[in-house]
Design a protein around this motif. Structure first.
Motif, short mmCIF file in Angstrom:
data_model
loop_
_atom_site.label_atom_id
_atom_site.label_comp_id
_atom_site.label_asym_id
_atom_site.label_seq_id
_atom_site.Cartn_x
_atom_site.Cartn_y
_atom_site.Cartn_z
N ILE A 57 0.84 -1.21 0.00
CA ILE A 57 0.00 0.00 0.00
C ILE A 57 0.87 1.25 0.00
O ILE A 57 0.57 2.23 -0.70
N SER A 58 1.97 1.23 0.75
CA SER A 58 2.89 2.38 0.75
C SER A 58 3.48 2.61 -0.62
O SER A 58 3.64 3.76 -1.07
N ALA A 59 3.82 1.52 -1.31
CA ALA A 59 4.38 1.63 -2.66
C ALA A 59 3.37 2.26 -3.62
O ALA A 59 3.72 3.13 -4.42
N ILE A 60 2.13 1.84 -3.51
CA ILE A 60 1.08 2.40 -4.38
C ILE A 60 0.88 3.89 -4.07
O ILE A 60 0.79 4.72 -4.97
N ALA A 61 0.86 4.22 -2.78
CA ALA A 61 0.63 5.61 -2.37
C ALA A 61 1.77 6.53 -2.79
O ALA A 61 1.58 7.75 -2.88
N SER A 62 2.96 5.96 -3.03
CA SER A 62 4.09 6.79 -3.46
C SER A 62 3.91 7.31 -4.87
O SER A 62 4.59 8.26 -5.28
N LEU A 63 3.01 6.73 -5.64
CA LEU A 63 2.83 7.12 -7.03
C LEU A 63 1.42 7.64 -7.31
O LEU A 63 1.24 8.55 -8.11
N ILE A 64 0.42 7.06 -6.64
CA ILE A 64 -0.97 7.39 -6.94
C ILE A 64 -1.63 7.98 -5.70
O ILE A 64 -1.41 7.51 -4.58
N SER A 65 -2.44 9.01 -5.91
CA SER A 65 -3.19 9.62 -4.80
C SER A 65 -4.39 8.74 -4.47
O SER A 65 -5.46 8.88 -5.06
N ILE A 66 -4.19 7.81 -3.54
CA ILE A 66 -5.26 6.87 -3.18
C ILE A 66 -5.96 7.32 -1.91
O ILE A 66 -5.35 7.92 -1.02
N ASP A 67 -7.24 7.04 -1.84
CA ASP A 67 -8.02 7.31 -0.63
C ASP A 67 -8.34 6.02 0.11
O ASP A 67 -8.39 5.99 1.34
N GLN A 68 -8.57 4.95 -0.65
CA GLN A 68 -8.90 3.66 -0.05
C GLN A 68 -8.23 2.55 -0.85
O GLN A 68 -8.29 2.54 -2.08
N SER A 89 -7.68 6.96 3.94
CA SER A 89 -7.06 8.24 4.30
C SER A 89 -7.83 8.99 5.38
O SER A 89 -7.29 9.90 6.00
N ARG A 90 -9.06 8.58 5.65
CA ARG A 90 -9.89 9.30 6.62
C ARG A 90 -9.69 8.82 8.05
O ARG A 90 -10.17 9.46 8.99
N THR A 91 -9.02 7.69 8.23
CA THR A 91 -8.90 7.14 9.59
C THR A 91 -7.62 6.34 9.73
O THR A 91 -7.09 5.81 8.75
N ILE A 92 -7.13 6.24 10.96
CA ILE A 92 -5.93 5.44 11.22
C ILE A 92 -6.29 4.00 11.56
O ILE A 92 -5.41 3.15 11.73
N THR A 93 -7.58 3.73 11.71
CA THR A 93 -8.04 2.37 11.99
C THR A 93 -9.07 1.94 10.95
O THR A 93 -10.25 1.74 11.27
N PRO A 94 -8.63 1.80 9.71
CA PRO A 94 -9.58 1.48 8.63
C PRO A 94 -10.11 0.06 8.71
O PRO A 94 -9.43 -0.84 9.20
N LYS A 95 -11.34 -0.13 8.22
CA LYS A 95 -11.95 -1.45 8.17
C LYS A 95 -12.72 -1.61 6.87
O LYS A 95 -13.38 -0.68 6.42
N GLY A 142 -3.67 -13.79 -4.34
CA GLY A 142 -4.55 -12.76 -3.81
C GLY A 142 -4.74 -11.62 -4.78
O GLY A 142 -4.54 -11.77 -5.99
N THR A 143 -5.12 -10.46 -4.25
CA THR A 143 -5.34 -9.28 -5.09
C THR A 143 -4.90 -8.01 -4.37
O THR A 143 -4.91 -7.95 -3.13
N ILE A 144 -4.50 -7.04 -5.16
CA ILE A 144 -4.32 -5.66 -4.68
C ILE A 144 -5.53 -4.87 -5.18
O ILE A 144 -5.86 -4.94 -6.37
N ASN A 145 -6.17 -4.16 -4.28
CA ASN A 145 -7.42 -3.47 -4.62
C ASN A 145 -7.32 -1.98 -4.34
O ASN A 145 -6.90 -1.58 -3.25
N ILE A 146 -7.70 -1.17 -5.31
CA ILE A 146 -7.82 0.27 -5.11
C ILE A 146 -9.30 0.60 -5.15
O ILE A 146 -9.99 0.31 -6.12
N HIS A 147 -9.79 1.22 -4.07
CA HIS A 147 -11.23 1.46 -3.92
C HIS A 147 -11.61 2.92 -4.15
O HIS A 147 -12.76 3.20 -4.51
N ALA A 148 -10.70 3.84 -3.92
CA ALA A 148 -10.99 5.26 -4.12
C ALA A 148 -9.69 6.02 -4.35
O ALA A 148 -8.67 5.73 -3.70
N ILE A 149 -9.73 6.98 -5.27
CA ILE A 149 -8.55 7.78 -5.58
C ILE A 149 -8.90 9.26 -5.56
O ILE A 149 -10.07 9.64 -5.71
N ARG A 150 -7.86 10.12 -5.41
CA ARG A 150 -8.06 11.56 -5.40
C ARG A 150 -7.58 12.18 -6.71
O ARG A 150 -7.17 13.33 -6.74
N GLN A 151 -7.58 11.43 -7.76
CA GLN A 151 -7.20 11.92 -9.08
C GLN A 151 -8.21 11.40 -10.09
O GLN A 151 -8.87 10.38 -9.83
#
Length: 349
Positions: A57-68, A89-95, A142-151
């Motif tokens: 997730i950190s690697a993805i966030a380094s390139l893409i503005s992700i929210d979830q 991005s809205r919480t430190i304890t995401p579920k 498994g899978t890597i999933n992007i659920h929301a982006i800021r771009q």
């Protein structure tokens, strides 16, 4: 300046521009390569799947503005997904929402092709914008999933980066899962699935160290459980039935012990149970409960219907003066007394 000189000057200028462009492209490639190398190192720096998921997730966030975003493991035996990493991005304890339908991820894995749907104007929570399958020729991991982006979009260049990350992530998670299998096999008994003698000794030393640090405020109980007349089961019904007896007893132990109690196969038909933060009353209650449960358990045999099984138990508490050997010896003496004075009983010493 002659026409030839002007042409030469223009050619030189064009050539310099071309060289500068190539140098810029090479520098960009070098930077991308270094980023990917750093990501590969980070992903392979741990054998904990949850740490690897966080690094993905950190690697993805380094390139893409992700929210979830999330990372899921796929169990090929149960055909179920396990969420091992979540980012919001809205919480430190995401579920992840409990009602999220993971069947879509199974479709992505089955096709083996990255899924991408432009977010557009949709506002649905935890929608599937991008799903990258993590798999190789042997396994679906498994899978890597992007659920929301800021771009507005994920660009083709970013998608290529994501798919490269997915390749590294697959290798890292496969290594972690293989390590977990090897580690589990090294500390468990192959027949019954409980911990083995070596692991029991390790945990016994840890329990004693903990008790010594806390002085008299904490202690633990030890049970040695021995199957009565086990040789007769093997002689009368065969070794396969003897194995069934052992596995049945383990099943009953697991069903009737507390989650924090540790079960291990001590050797042959003997099992040990470590009972943390115990008192004499707790040890007596648990040992007698085990004895009664096994006594009321019947093991099916195809030629003789159901066969009765009993156990003898030696029980004790750790004392501050005990060594690992002395506490085992005291429980073993109690077990010997239980077996020589009638069997199917629990003796506390």
């Amino acid at each position: 300046m002659s026409s030839h000189q002007r042409m030469d000057s223009e050619n030189n200028s064009t050539l310099m521009e071309r060289i500068q462009l190539l140098e810029s492209q090479l520098e960009e490639i070098r930077l991308q390569t270094n980023v990917l190398l750093d990501i590969a190192r980070a992903l392979n720096a741990s054998l904990d799947p949850k740490v690897i998921a966080a690094n993905i997730i950190s690697a993805i966030a380094s390139l893409i503005s992700i929210d979830q975003a999330s990372v899921c493991l796929f169990n090929e035996n149960t055909q179920e997904f396990e969420v091992i990493g979540v980012f919001d991005s809205r919480t430190i304890t995401p579920k992840i929402p409990s009602n999220l339908d993971f069947s879509f991820l199974a479709e992505v894995l089955a096709k083996g092709v990255t899924y991408y749907c432009s977010p557009g104007n949709r506002t649905q929570e935890w929608e599937w914008i991008c799903c990258l399958p993590l798999q190789n020729a042997q396994h679906k991991t498994g899978t890597i999933n992007i659920h929301a982006i800021r771009q507005p979009e994920i660009t083709p260049e970013q998608m290529q980066f994501l798919e490269t990350v997915a390749g590294h992530a697959t290798s890292a998670l496969e290594n972690a899962l293989l390590y977990a299998i090897v580690e589990r096999e090294s500390i468990t008994d192959g027949l019954t699935g409980v911990y083995n003698h070596r692991y029991f000794q390790k945990r016994l030393h840890e329990y004693i160290s903990l008790c010594q640090r806390h002085k008299r405020s904490v202690t633990f109980g030890l049970l040695i459980v021995d199957v009565d007349n086990f040789k007769q089961f093997n002689d009368c019904y065969g070794h396969l039935f003897g194995d069934t007896v052992l596995k049945t007893i383990v099943r009953e132990l697991r069903n009737n012990l507390r989650e924090e109690d540790l079960i291990a196969r001590y050797g042959g038909e003997e099992f040990v149970v470590l009972i943390p933060e115990a008192t004499e009353k707790i040890v007596l209650f648990i040992s007698e409960k085990i004895r009664e449960v096994v006594e009321n358990t019947k093991v099916y045999h195809q030629t003789s219907a159901y066969v009765s099984v009993t156990v003898s138990i030696g029980a004790t508490l750790w004392h501050p003066s005990d060594t690992p050997s002395s506490v085992i010896l005291r429980a073993d003496h109690a077990l010997y007394e239980a077996k020589t004075t009638g069997r199917n009983q629990s003796i506390y010493r």
